[in-house]
Enzyme design. Structure first.
Site, PDB file in Angstrom:
ATOM      1  N   CYS A   2      46.263  46.350  32.561  1.00 50.91           N
ATOM      2  CA  CYS A   2      46.870  47.070  31.461  1.00 50.91           C
ATOM      3  C   CYS A   2      46.610  46.307  30.166  1.00 50.91           C
ATOM      4  O   CYS A   2      46.454  45.094  30.166  1.00 50.91           O
ATOM      5  CB  CYS A   2      48.375  47.274  31.602  1.00 50.91           C
ATOM      6  SG  CYS A   2      48.843  48.169  33.073  1.00 50.91           S
ATOM      7  N   ARG A  27      40.772  46.784  30.682  1.00 50.79           N
ATOM      8  CA  ARG A  27      41.906  46.244  31.434  1.00 50.79           C
ATOM      9  C   ARG A  27      42.607  47.331  32.250  1.00 50.79           C
ATOM     10  O   ARG A  27      43.492  47.029  33.069  1.00 50.79           O
ATOM     11  CB  ARG A  27      42.921  45.618  30.488  1.00 50.79           C
ATOM     12  CG  ARG A  27      42.363  44.525  29.607  1.00 50.79           C
ATOM     13  CD  ARG A  27      43.435  43.997  28.686  1.00 50.79           C
ATOM     14  NE  ARG A  27      44.472  43.336  29.429  1.00 50.79           N
ATOM     15  CZ  ARG A  27      44.460  42.067  29.791  1.00 50.79           C
ATOM     16  NH1 ARG A  27      43.442  41.309  29.455  1.00 50.79           N
ATOM     17  NH2 ARG A  27      45.447  41.549  30.478  1.00 50.79           N
ATOM     18  N   TRP A  75      46.624  50.557  34.012  1.00 51.42           N
ATOM     19  CA  TRP A  75      46.010  50.450  35.338  1.00 51.42           C
ATOM     20  C   TRP A  75      47.188  50.527  36.312  1.00 51.42           C
ATOM     21  O   TRP A  75      47.993  49.604  36.396  1.00 51.42           O
ATOM     22  CB  TRP A  75      45.283  49.125  35.469  1.00 51.42           C
ATOM     23  CG  TRP A  75      44.478  48.975  36.731  1.00 51.42           C
ATOM     24  CD1 TRP A  75      43.193  49.377  36.929  1.00 51.42           C
ATOM     25  CD2 TRP A  75      44.885  48.349  37.946  1.00 51.42           C
ATOM     26  NE1 TRP A  75      42.792  49.048  38.193  1.00 51.42           N
ATOM     27  CE2 TRP A  75      43.807  48.422  38.846  1.00 51.42           C
ATOM     28  CE3 TRP A  75      46.077  47.742  38.368  1.00 51.42           C
ATOM     29  CZ2 TRP A  75      43.867  47.907  40.131  1.00 51.42           C
ATOM     30  CZ3 TRP A  75      46.145  47.233  39.660  1.00 51.42           C
ATOM     31  CH2 TRP A  75      45.044  47.314  40.517  1.00 51.42           C
ATOM     32  N   ASN A 101      52.492  44.949  30.120  1.00 51.32           N
ATOM     33  CA  ASN A 101      51.382  44.535  30.984  1.00 51.32           C
ATOM     34  C   ASN A 101      51.941  43.526  31.966  1.00 51.32           C
ATOM     35  O   ASN A 101      52.477  42.493  31.538  1.00 51.32           O
ATOM     36  CB  ASN A 101      50.263  43.901  30.152  1.00 51.32           C
ATOM     37  CG  ASN A 101      49.253  43.175  31.020  1.00 51.32           C
ATOM     38  OD1 ASN A 101      49.011  43.575  32.156  1.00 51.32           O
ATOM     39  ND2 ASN A 101      48.687  42.103  30.509  1.00 51.32           N
ATOM     40  N   GLY A 102      51.842  43.816  33.259  1.00 50.64           N
ATOM     41  CA  GLY A 102      52.370  42.885  34.263  1.00 50.64           C
ATOM     42  C   GLY A 102      53.050  43.644  35.375  1.00 50.64           C
ATOM     43  O   GLY A 102      52.775  44.836  35.579  1.00 50.64           O
ATOM     44  N   GLU A 481      27.167  38.029  45.729  1.00 57.28           N
ATOM     45  CA  GLU A 481      27.417  38.535  44.381  1.00 57.28           C
ATOM     46  C   GLU A 481      26.635  39.834  44.135  1.00 57.28           C
ATOM     47  O   GLU A 481      27.171  40.781  43.561  1.00 57.28           O
ATOM     48  CB  GLU A 481      27.049  37.447  43.361  1.00 57.28           C
ATOM     49  CG  GLU A 481      27.209  37.838  41.913  1.00 57.28           C
ATOM     50  CD  GLU A 481      28.615  38.272  41.519  1.00 57.28           C
ATOM     51  OE1 GLU A 481      29.548  38.139  42.328  1.00 57.28           O
ATOM     52  OE2 GLU A 481      28.762  38.792  40.401  1.00 57.28           O
ATOM     53  N   LYS A 485      28.362  43.385  43.129  1.00 53.03           N
ATOM     54  CA  LYS A 485      27.971  44.118  41.906  1.00 53.03           C
ATOM     55  C   LYS A 485      27.627  45.553  42.259  1.00 53.03           C
ATOM     56  O   LYS A 485      28.066  46.482  41.613  1.00 53.03           O
ATOM     57  CB  LYS A 485      26.741  43.484  41.241  1.00 53.03           C
ATOM     58  CG  LYS A 485      26.925  42.245  40.443  1.00 53.03           C
ATOM     59  CD  LYS A 485      27.641  42.393  39.132  1.00 53.03           C
ATOM     60  CE  LYS A 485      29.117  42.256  39.316  1.00 53.03           C
ATOM     61  NZ  LYS A 485      29.723  40.992  39.345  1.00 53.03           N
ATOM     62  N   GLU A 488      30.743  47.678  43.469  1.00 52.45           N
ATOM     63  CA  GLU A 488      31.807  47.958  42.500  1.00 52.45           C
ATOM     64  C   GLU A 488      31.390  48.955  41.429  1.00 52.45           C
ATOM     65  O   GLU A 488      32.224  49.720  40.953  1.00 52.45           O
ATOM     66  CB  GLU A 488      32.387  46.684  41.880  1.00 52.45           C
ATOM     67  CG  GLU A 488      31.515  45.979  40.887  1.00 52.45           C
ATOM     68  CD  GLU A 488      32.176  44.739  40.308  1.00 52.45           C
ATOM     69  OE1 GLU A 488      33.358  44.782  39.973  1.00 52.45           O
ATOM     70  OE2 GLU A 488      31.480  43.706  40.191  1.00 52.45           O
ATOM     71  N   HIS A 504      24.168  38.932  65.146  1.00 54.08           N
ATOM     72  CA  HIS A 504      25.359  38.757  65.985  1.00 54.08           C
ATOM     73  C   HIS A 504      26.279  39.970  65.890  1.00 54.08           C
ATOM     74  O   HIS A 504      27.499  39.834  66.030  1.00 54.08           O
ATOM     75  CB  HIS A 504      26.082  37.468  65.585  1.00 54.08           C
ATOM     76  CG  HIS A 504      25.244  36.252  65.827  1.00 54.08           C
ATOM     77  ND1 HIS A 504      25.038  35.746  67.095  1.00 54.08           N
ATOM     78  CD2 HIS A 504      24.506  35.489  64.990  1.00 54.08           C
ATOM     79  CE1 HIS A 504      24.223  34.700  67.009  1.00 54.08           C
ATOM     80  NE2 HIS A 504      23.880  34.526  65.746  1.00 54.08           N
ATOM     81  N   LYS A 602      39.641  44.715  34.454  1.00 51.95           N
ATOM     82  CA  LYS A 602      38.942  43.459  34.211  1.00 51.95           C
ATOM     83  C   LYS A 602      39.765  42.242  34.614  1.00 51.95           C
ATOM     84  O   LYS A 602      39.285  41.318  35.218  1.00 51.95           O
ATOM     85  CB  LYS A 602      38.597  43.388  32.728  1.00 51.95           C
ATOM     86  CG  LYS A 602      37.860  42.131  32.310  1.00 51.95           C
ATOM     87  CD  LYS A 602      36.389  42.293  32.517  1.00 51.95           C
ATOM     88  CE  LYS A 602      35.600  41.034  32.320  1.00 51.95           C
ATOM     89  NZ  LYS A 602      34.425  40.992  33.174  1.00 51.95           N
TER      90      LYS A 602
HETATM   91  C1  F6R Z   1      33.551  41.420  39.744  1.00 55.13           C
HETATM   92  C2  F6R Z   1      34.593  40.751  38.969  1.00 55.13           C
HETATM   93  C3  F6R Z   1      35.776  40.239  39.699  1.00 55.13           C
HETATM   94  C4  F6R Z   1      36.275  38.931  39.051  1.00 55.13           C
HETATM   95  C5  F6R Z   1      37.606  38.528  39.709  1.00 55.13           C
HETATM   96  C6  F6R Z   1      38.125  37.227  39.142  1.00 55.13           C
HETATM   97  O1  F6R Z   1      32.506  41.841  38.927  1.00 55.13           O
HETATM   98  O2  F6R Z   1      34.510  40.648  37.764  1.00 55.13           O
HETATM   99  O3  F6R Z   1      35.525  40.075  41.045  1.00 55.13           O
HETATM  100  O4  F6R Z   1      35.311  37.941  39.230  1.00 55.13           O
HETATM  101  O5  F6R Z   1      38.546  39.543  39.506  1.00 55.13           O
HETATM  102  O6  F6R Z   1      38.424  37.338  37.788  1.00 55.13           O
HETATM  103  P1  F6R Z   1      38.562  36.053  36.886  1.00 55.13           P
HETATM  104  O7  F6R Z   1      37.242  35.365  36.850  1.00 55.13           O
HETATM  105  O8  F6R Z   1      38.986  36.565  35.537  1.00 55.13           O
HETATM  106  O9  F6R Z   1      39.611  35.184  37.521  1.00 55.13           O
END
Ligand code: F6R
Length: 607
Positions: A2, A27, A75, A101-102, A481, A485, A488, A504, A602
């Site tokens: 949020c 966010r 969110w 937010n929270g 990774e 990517k 998501e 396996h 985010k």
């Molecule tokens: C994926 C992504 C998330 C963050 C994770 C940790 O693209 O961005 O998996 O890496 O939510 O977030 P931070 O780095 O802000 O603790």
């Protein structure tokens, strides 16, 4: 998650709030709302859906006049996305409006208590508690009401509050959720994150937990936990507004991928003097490092994948035992921590709830905590014993790219630093490693300039239902990774496997046409990978290989992408770049919302 914003000043606030919310949409983006205080009456408008729906409804602000207001982009945590559940939430008598937010942990109990006192709830959110609770405690003094409210509520919050008895005033308070206060001339701002106010001011301060901020057009007062006035030190934000804009790119993700060479250079170069690593950390003395029994690397998501890569890098360079762990697991298990343990927390935002909890747990158990963080002044940066900043600049796209790359670079610098202190690297090897580090941004630039083959591969992969990523050692970390990517932002299911592990069980899922992205290393593991690729090819896989320039590869792969040569420990940094581009182009072909994938936000400030 949020995003909140607030404004008080001499201008019409709704367009400013809408614009601020736009830069906070990363966010959360399932609904939004704005409350405006015009003289002594509150007006609220909210809408389910993207911010554009609200902006349309308000005719970009024309329909909600006033010079003091708060806004929110949501969110969902409690209650589905809907007009009713969107913030701001308003007390029953229409006197107090709140954006939050929270998350409130004891909201059920508080809700029951308030219902018992005759309050009626119109939403399913935890946030509505704040509006009713503040109304219940408000007897003409908002500070007193907030102090009482804070004693009742458990959880995390950053709040923007309006009260109809306080025209021209925005009130803010935070606990365990981010909040920045921006200072302008005859106008002041609050926001969850700096980009929301960068167009208007770069003079900011960050309230501490429990501090209450009272903003008026010409003054900002801060009150401490016991009602005492506090003077805050203001800071100048180094980024300018353009850092948080797309700059001609179609998506923030593309812009941020292209910024990676710069982010790498900024994170590495100032910290290298010849072959000597000089990060600005003071807490890792030689005596401490010699006695370190174990290094834990704790993080979430992509930052955790950096931790997986860091295991290989730090173990090889420093000879120390390294264990990467997911913050959400680490905080609830019983890690063996002593004053000889080093815990490295990696986080772009510095506000991830599980990473914060893991950091606090590690400190409580006596470990030394070093954090690798991108956001200055964030909770993790403030509370850890040492901070090594990544200089990636603001990252807006939900899927991380440049922050991930900068985190890896911080790990390289740290590994060299520790190895040099412990003497586990000789001068010649240190020089070779430092030279490779210096050359890394340029190689990244080279790799990021070639898109055509990746676009072709993306078109082949875009209608797949399952995609597998395989690699060994550091390439396994890059595969994890790449897989995250892809899933998501394109919503295609994908999995990353250590290549030797596929047979396996998982290999039973490979059938005619199943795409397998294989990361081919040069060196000792090349032949092992070649065998793994043949195994999937024999079962009909469509193989996209990422191979070092000198690795011979023929019939085994359908498409080959080449990775420039670098030091073997730096390969992950290069291998991940085409994988990011691949995810981007697959998502583009599929028409996905690249910067704001569904269900995500985010900054994950809830558990
Ligand atoms: C994926 C992504 C998330 C963050 C994770 C940790 O693209 O961005 O998996 O890496 O939510 O977030 P931070 O780095 O802000 O603790």
């Amino acid at each position: 998650m949020c995003g909140i914003v607030g404004y008080t000043g001499y201008r019409q606030c709704t367009p400013i709030l809408l614009e601020g919310l736009k830069s906070l949409e990363y966010r959360g983006y399932d609904s939004s709302g704005i409350a405006v205080l015009e003289n002594d009456s509150l007006h609220v408008e909210k809408a389910e859906g993207r911010l554009a729906v609200l902006a349309d409804r308000l005719q970009e602000g024309v329909l909600l006049p006033g010079k003091t207001g708060i806004g929110h982009t949501r969110w969902a945590t409690h209650g589905k996305p809907s007009d009713e559940n969107a913030h701001p939430h308003v007390s029953e008598n229409g006197k107090i409006a709140v954006v939050h937010n929270g998350i409130i942990e004891n909201y059920r109990k508080l809700k029951e208590e308030l219902i018992g006192k005759g309050y009626h709830f119109v939403s399913d959110t935890d946030t509505e508690i704040f509006a009713h609770l503040l109304d219940y405690y408000f007897r003409g003094n908002i500070l007193e009401a907030i102090y009482k409210m804070m004693r009742k509520v458990n959880g995390a919050y950053a709040l923007g509050i309006l009260c109809d008895e306080m025209p021209g005033t925005v009130i803010a308070v935070k606990k365990d959720s981010p909040l920045v206060v921006g200072l302008g001339k005859d106008e002041n701002f609050i926001a969850s994150d700096v980009p929301a106010i960068l167009k208007h001011t770069r003079t900011v301060f960050y309230p501490e937990d429990g501090e209450i901020v009272i903003l008026r057009p010409d003054s900002v007062e801060v009150y401490g936990k016991d009602g005492e006035r506090i003077e805050k030190e203001v800071e100048a934000v180094a980024w300018d507004a353009s850092a948080a804009e797309k700059g001609g790119y179609p998506h923030f993700m593309m812009k941020e991928m292209m910024e990676q060479p710069r982010a790498m250079a900024d994170t590495i170069l100032p910290r290298l003097a010849g072959s000597v690593a000089q990060p600005e950390i003071s807490g890792l003395s030689e005596a401490f490092l010699r006695n370190v029994d174990k290094i834990y690397i704790v993080a979430c998501g992509s930052a955790y994948h950096v931790g997986v890569a860091a295991k290989y890098i730090l173990e090889e360079m420093t000879g120390k035992n390294v264990e990467p762990d997911l913050a959400s697991e680490f905080r609830y298990r019983v890690p063996i921590l002593t004053e000889h343990s080093l815990v490295i927390i990696i986080s772009q935002s510095g506000e991830t709830a599980d990473s914060i909890a893991a950091m606090r747990e590690a400190k409580r158990r006596g470990a030394h905590v070093l954090s690798i963080v991108n956001v200055l002044g964030s909770t993790i940066a403030k509370e850890s014993d040492d901070v090594l900043y990544t200089w990636a600049g603001p990252e807006i796209a939900v899927a991380t790219t440049k922050a991930y790359s900068a985190q890896l670079c911080a790990v390289y610098v740290l590994a060299l630093y520790i190895a040099e202190i412990l003497g586990t690297i000789n001068l010649e090897e240190a020089e070779r490693f430092a030279a490779a580090l210096r050359a890394l941004p340029e190689k990244a630039e080279e790799l990021l300039s070639e898109h055509s083959k990746i676009q072709y591969a993306a078109s082949r992969l875009s209608s797949s239902h399952n995609i597998f990523f395989i690699g060994r050692n550091l390439e396994f970390a890059a595969a994890m990774e790449g897989s995250l990517k892809l899933k998501e932002i394109s919503y295609i299911h994908s999995e990353a496997y250590a290549a030797g592990e596929l047979k396996h069980g998982t290999i039973s899922l490979i059938e005619e046409g199943t795409p397998v992205v294989a990361l081919m290393t040069s060196g000792a593991l090349t032949d092992k990978m070649r065998s793994n690729i043949r195994e999937v090819k024999a079962r009909g896989a469509f193989v996209l290989a990422l191979a070092d320039v000198d690795v011979e590869i023929g019939e085994e792969a359908d498409v080959v992408l080449r990775i420039p040569k670098t030091h073997h420990l730096l390969r992950t940094s290069l291998a991940v770049l085409p994988l990011q581009l691949l995810a981007y182009y697959v998502a583009l072909v599929r028409g996905c919302d690249i910067d704001k994938p569904r269900n995500l936000a985010k900054s994950v400030t809830v558990e």
